[in-house]
Design a protein around this motif. Structure first.
Motif, PDB file in Angstrom:
ATOM      1  N   GLY A 120       0.814  -1.208   0.000  1.00  0.00           N
ATOM      2  CA  GLY A 120       0.000   0.000   0.000  1.00  0.00           C
ATOM      3  C   GLY A 120       0.851   1.263   0.000  1.00  0.00           C
ATOM      4  O   GLY A 120       2.075   1.212   0.141  1.00  0.00           O
ATOM      5  N   THR A 121       0.206   2.391  -0.134  1.00  0.00           N
ATOM      6  CA  THR A 121       0.924   3.666  -0.194  1.00  0.00           C
ATOM      7  C   THR A 121       1.771   3.889   1.051  1.00  0.00           C
ATOM      8  O   THR A 121       2.969   4.187   0.966  1.00  0.00           O
ATOM      9  CB  THR A 121      -0.074   4.831  -0.346  1.00  0.00           C
ATOM     10  N   LEU A 122       1.175   3.738   2.221  1.00  0.00           N
ATOM     11  CA  LEU A 122       1.900   3.928   3.472  1.00  0.00           C
ATOM     12  C   LEU A 122       2.888   2.787   3.689  1.00  0.00           C
ATOM     13  O   LEU A 122       4.026   3.006   4.105  1.00  0.00           O
ATOM     14  CB  LEU A 122       0.917   4.032   4.636  1.00  0.00           C
ATOM     15  N   GLY A 123       2.464   1.559   3.396  1.00  0.00           N
ATOM     16  CA  GLY A 123       3.323   0.400   3.587  1.00  0.00           C
ATOM     17  C   GLY A 123       4.607   0.488   2.784  1.00  0.00           C
ATOM     18  O   GLY A 123       5.691   0.146   3.273  1.00  0.00           O
ATOM     19  N   ARG A 124       4.522   0.953   1.549  1.00  0.00           N
ATOM     20  CA  ARG A 124       5.722   1.092   0.720  1.00  0.00           C
ATOM     21  C   ARG A 124       6.701   2.089   1.331  1.00  0.00           C
ATOM     22  O   ARG A 124       7.916   1.869   1.334  1.00  0.00           O
ATOM     23  CB  ARG A 124       5.348   1.525  -0.709  1.00  0.00           C
ATOM     24  N   ALA A 125       6.176   3.182   1.858  1.00  0.00           N
ATOM     25  CA  ALA A 125       7.040   4.190   2.476  1.00  0.00           C
ATOM     26  C   ALA A 125       7.679   3.651   3.752  1.00  0.00           C
ATOM     27  O   ALA A 125       8.857   3.920   4.026  1.00  0.00           O
ATOM     28  CB  ALA A 125       6.232   5.457   2.779  1.00  0.00           C
ATOM     29  N   VAL A 126       6.927   2.906   4.526  1.00  0.00           N
ATOM     30  CA  VAL A 126       7.471   2.316   5.759  1.00  0.00           C
ATOM     31  C   VAL A 126       8.575   1.319   5.416  1.00  0.00           C
ATOM     32  O   VAL A 126       9.637   1.302   6.052  1.00  0.00           O
ATOM     33  CB  VAL A 126       6.351   1.645   6.582  1.00  0.00           C
ATOM     34  N   GLU A 131      -0.558  12.883   1.361  1.00  0.00           N
ATOM     35  CA  GLU A 131      -0.533  13.632   0.101  1.00  0.00           C
ATOM     36  C   GLU A 131      -0.903  12.727  -1.071  1.00  0.00           C
ATOM     37  O   GLU A 131      -1.608  13.138  -2.003  1.00  0.00           O
ATOM     38  CB  GLU A 131       0.869  14.210  -0.126  1.00  0.00           C
ATOM     39  N   GLU A 132      -0.433  11.485  -0.998  1.00  0.00           N
ATOM     40  CA  GLU A 132      -0.675  10.541  -2.081  1.00  0.00           C
ATOM     41  C   GLU A 132      -2.131  10.099  -2.177  1.00  0.00           C
ATOM     42  O   GLU A 132      -2.528   9.477  -3.171  1.00  0.00           O
ATOM     43  CB  GLU A 132       0.228   9.312  -1.899  1.00  0.00           C
ATOM     44  N   GLU A 148      -4.336  19.582   6.396  1.00  0.00           N
ATOM     45  CA  GLU A 148      -3.064  19.692   5.692  1.00  0.00           C
ATOM     46  C   GLU A 148      -2.467  18.300   5.506  1.00  0.00           C
ATOM     47  O   GLU A 148      -2.131  17.632   6.486  1.00  0.00           O
ATOM     48  CB  GLU A 148      -2.089  20.571   6.468  1.00  0.00           C
ATOM     49  N   PRO A 149      -2.336  17.838   4.271  1.00  0.00           N
ATOM     50  CA  PRO A 149      -1.817  16.487   4.042  1.00  0.00           C
ATOM     51  C   PRO A 149      -0.334  16.383   4.416  1.00  0.00           C
ATOM     52  O   PRO A 149       0.395  17.378   4.446  1.00  0.00           O
ATOM     53  CB  PRO A 149      -2.006  16.275   2.537  1.00  0.00           C
ATOM     54  N   VAL A 150       0.091  15.165   4.692  1.00  0.00           N
ATOM     55  CA  VAL A 150       1.509  14.879   4.908  1.00  0.00           C
ATOM     56  C   VAL A 150       1.925  13.785   3.929  1.00  0.00           C
ATOM     57  O   VAL A 150       1.094  13.002   3.464  1.00  0.00           O
ATOM     58  CB  VAL A 150       1.814  14.432   6.348  1.00  0.00           C
TER      59      VAL A 150
END
Length: 200
Positions: free
Chosen positions: A10-16, A158-159, A172-174
């Motif tokens: 996922g979007t967050l998982g990839r960043a982690v 943001e994504e 405000e997105p992060v």
């Protein structure tokens, strides 16, 4: 450390994963993609996953669907989406994995800003995120062998603005990369029972 990230695609998982891979061995787990596959809503599936993986030092969960929609039109089945997927999916991970995490290891779960800032049509997410925070606080005083558990509560990413921005006017997105730093803080730190809030 050997770290399992569930929801790695996922979007967050990839960043982690990108953040943690700089310093640790990361095992990527997803529903259909990754080194291993799991259905987190099914406890036996999660138990099989950790039986196959073996001992680990940390477990991160960045999973969970919730239902957005007007409460006056919501059905019980729609409300169960968040309870079954995001809430019990992550609780199942802790229930199963606690027996496979090394002494002093950690769990990091994912909540969200709607626990603090309810929005229209977000009652399912608010309920689930708040329940996850309660679970983390309760589990933190009961987990044995020095095991730790924390939760990261980000605002909208943001994504994800294109898909969900209409629900989050004025927020405000992060970036997912910024949110991933809080997961690193949990995995590599020493605290337990903490809610790491990212953005406001």
């Amino acid at each position: 450390m050997k770290v399992v990230v569930i929801g790695a695609s996922g979007t967050l998982g990839r960043a982690v994963c990108a953040e943690l891979k700089q310093r640790h061995e990361v095992i990527e787990v997803g529903a259909t993609r990754g080194d291993y596959h799991v259905d987190a809503t099914n406890l036996p599936s999660v138990e099989r996953l950790f039986h196959d993986i073996g001992r680990v030092d940390a477990v991160v969960a960045t999973i969970g669907k919730v239902h957005f929609g007007p409460f006056h039109e919501m059905t019980a089945d729609q409300f169960w989406v968040g309870l079954r997927d995001k809430l019990m999916g992550q609780i199942n991970v802790v229930l199963a994995a606690q027996h496979h995490v090394n002494d002093g290891g950690s769990f990091t779960l994912t909540g969200g800003i709607l626990a603090d800032e309810p929005i229209r049509e977000g009652i399912n997410a608010t309920t689930v995120n708040f329940a996850l925070e309660g679970f983390v606080r309760g589990a933190a005083i009961e987990l044995p062998r020095g095991l730790r558990i924390n939760l990261v509560s980000p605002t909208i990413l943001e994504e994800s603005v294109q898909a969900y921005g209409s629900y989050f006017r004025g927020f405000e997105p992060v970036s997912a990369q910024r949110a991933a730093l809080a997961f690193s803080r949990s995995v590599e730190g020493a605290q337990t029972g903490r809610i790491y809030r990212v953005g406001s």
